[in-house]
Scaffold this motif. Sequence first.
Motif, mmCIF file in Angstrom:
data_model
loop_
_atom_site.group_PDB
_atom_site.id
_atom_site.type_symbol
_atom_site.label_atom_id
_atom_site.label_comp_id
_atom_site.label_asym_id
_atom_site.label_seq_id
_atom_site.Cartn_x
_atom_site.Cartn_y
_atom_site.Cartn_z
ATOM 1 N N LYS A 1 36.577 47.790 34.150
ATOM 2 C CA LYS A 1 36.995 46.483 33.633
ATOM 3 C C LYS A 1 38.410 46.145 34.095
ATOM 4 O O LYS A 1 38.709 45.011 34.488
ATOM 5 C CB LYS A 1 36.934 46.481 32.097
ATOM 6 C CG LYS A 1 35.539 46.309 31.518
ATOM 7 C CD LYS A 1 35.085 44.864 31.647
ATOM 8 C CE LYS A 1 33.826 44.599 30.871
ATOM 9 N NZ LYS A 1 33.376 43.191 31.019
ATOM 10 N N LEU A 2 39.277 47.134 34.023
ATOM 11 C CA LEU A 2 40.669 46.925 34.388
ATOM 12 C C LEU A 2 40.800 46.584 35.875
ATOM 13 O O LEU A 2 41.577 45.701 36.260
ATOM 14 C CB LEU A 2 41.485 48.169 34.060
ATOM 15 C CG LEU A 2 43.007 48.053 34.136
ATOM 16 C CD1 LEU A 2 43.516 46.950 33.223
ATOM 17 C CD2 LEU A 2 43.660 49.385 33.776
ATOM 18 N N TRP B 1 39.880 43.017 36.426
ATOM 19 C CA TRP B 1 40.920 42.117 35.927
ATOM 20 C C TRP B 1 42.124 42.092 36.874
ATOM 21 O O TRP B 1 42.671 41.027 37.165
ATOM 22 C CB TRP B 1 41.373 42.550 34.532
ATOM 23 C CG TRP B 1 42.475 41.686 33.979
ATOM 24 C CD1 TRP B 1 42.347 40.483 33.355
ATOM 25 C CD2 TRP B 1 43.885 41.954 34.054
ATOM 26 N NE1 TRP B 1 43.584 39.978 33.027
ATOM 27 C CE2 TRP B 1 44.546 40.858 33.443
ATOM 28 C CE3 TRP B 1 44.647 43.002 34.565
ATOM 29 C CZ2 TRP B 1 45.931 40.802 33.326
ATOM 30 C CZ3 TRP B 1 46.027 42.942 34.457
ATOM 31 C CH2 TRP B 1 46.661 41.850 33.846
ATOM 32 N N THR C 1 41.625 39.869 39.724
ATOM 33 C CA THR C 1 41.397 38.457 39.411
ATOM 34 C C THR C 1 42.657 37.649 39.696
ATOM 35 O O THR C 1 43.767 38.058 39.352
ATOM 36 C CB THR C 1 41.024 38.283 37.920
ATOM 37 O OG1 THR C 1 39.827 39.015 37.659
ATOM 38 C CG2 THR C 1 40.785 36.810 37.592
ATOM 39 N N LYS D 1 45.183 34.495 36.556
ATOM 40 C CA LYS D 1 45.733 35.052 35.324
ATOM 41 C C LYS D 1 46.711 34.060 34.703
ATOM 42 O O LYS D 1 47.420 33.340 35.398
ATOM 43 C CB LYS D 1 46.483 36.354 35.610
ATOM 44 C CG LYS D 1 45.623 37.496 36.147
ATOM 45 C CD LYS D 1 46.487 38.743 36.315
ATOM 46 C CE LYS D 1 45.689 39.900 36.881
ATOM 47 N NZ LYS D 1 45.326 39.674 38.280
ATOM 48 N N GLU E 1 44.991 37.519 28.198
ATOM 49 C CA GLU E 1 44.554 38.341 29.325
ATOM 50 C C GLU E 1 43.883 39.629 28.867
ATOM 51 O O GLU E 1 42.926 40.101 29.487
ATOM 52 C CB GLU E 1 45.740 38.643 30.238
ATOM 53 C CG GLU E 1 46.281 37.422 30.950
ATOM 54 C CD GLU E 1 45.196 36.683 31.728
ATOM 55 O OE1 GLU E 1 44.428 37.324 32.466
ATOM 56 O OE2 GLU E 1 45.097 35.453 31.563
ATOM 57 N N SER E 2 44.354 40.209 27.772
ATOM 58 C CA SER E 2 43.712 41.401 27.216
ATOM 59 C C SER E 2 42.258 41.103 26.838
ATOM 60 O O SER E 2 41.348 41.882 27.123
ATOM 61 C CB SER E 2 44.474 41.900 25.994
ATOM 62 O OG SER E 2 43.801 42.963 25.365
ATOM 63 N N CYS F 1 40.132 40.793 29.869
ATOM 64 C CA CYS F 1 39.945 42.078 30.548
ATOM 65 C C CYS F 1 38.978 42.991 29.806
ATOM 66 O O CYS F 1 38.061 43.550 30.416
ATOM 67 C CB CYS F 1 41.298 42.772 30.699
ATOM 68 S SG CYS F 1 41.234 44.371 31.502
#
Length: 381
Positions: A156-157, A160, A163, A166, A173-174, A177
């Motif tokens: 997942k990280l 993100w 990406t 942002k 954002e958390s 993610c």
Amino acid sequence: MNNNLLKAFENPHISKILNEVLDKFDKQAKRANKISFVLNDKNFLALYFPTEFNEDIDLEFDIKVLLDNDIFELKNASKKDEFLPLVEKRNAKLIFKNEKEDLLREIYKRPKLKSQKQLWSEELKNYFKENSRLFEILEKSPFFIEKKTNKEVLEKLKVWVETRDKTKLQRHESAKCFWGMSKIFDNKTDFCEYFDLKEKPVLLQVFGKSVSASKILFIENLETFTSCIESKNKIFDECILINAHGYKATAKRLRVKDGSKLFFNNGCKLNKETKDDFISWFYSNQNDKEVYFWGDLDFEGISILEKLQRNFTSLKAFIPAYDLMIKEALDGNSHFCEDTNKQNQKLVTSTLCKYTNDELIPFLKEKKLFLDQEFVDIGSI
């Protein structure tokens, strides 16, 4: 290794105890307390009732072998019991010598388990380039999420990180993610700085009681803030009132433009010049204005005052209100910390405010009488 020690390790009663030692090390590698076992029939049943175990085993002899070889040390045994058999030593404990852990692991073929952080570091190499700044940050401060594997989290990280669209909002954002969870980036300072993520701004309600009000008064609770806005008490006429929202106004980012937002009530009486001057002063390092705080008469209220002084070094307690609260508390309109959910509050011992140090802190320390701010009749201040 001598035969007696090897035989002691093979003793099933001792083997059981020493494997419990290794279990404890597996759960907590760095131990603050030593591992100990009381010499009693719960831990060493065969020592106290040997006839119930049809075994050709001398448990007392084997324990003494472990003591002679510094696997255990004997503690708390009475001096007058020194020459008695182990079963007669009162209050005695066998304390394991931590430096013998590796020997135990070798004997029982139980290698050290990898820590959660070690496993994270190994998995991290599959997703991010070693020796990079981001790798160092993630290795130092892992993202451990309950019921999620390191692989799931890092996948997942990785998505993100790659990406492009942002925002600068940390919790936004958390959530994007990590499965909609908005607080995972909280307290990850280096990580958030790397991606230039910001905490949400502190939102402050502001009200000016007159056109040219100049004194600043932080008020802890919203209900009292509202009452002060509506009050005709002239003591507030020269005040710019700010609702502190408890601890929210103590945030370090409060006096940084991106760190807070000021909302002026639609009935605010400040003229443009005074308002602009206040905003300019607020987002500066200047402390040349009269700044006051008024909150609950309890340990936490004083703690908020002390923390506010980190942003506003000239801040003092709003004496007229606190004088009235002390009087009301002594007249019986108060409660003790055990009467509410305030038992875990701790009293600040010193602030930058002389009145707080000389009056409020000694009063709370001695009397332990608490009074919530909302009790006060605003018109009586």
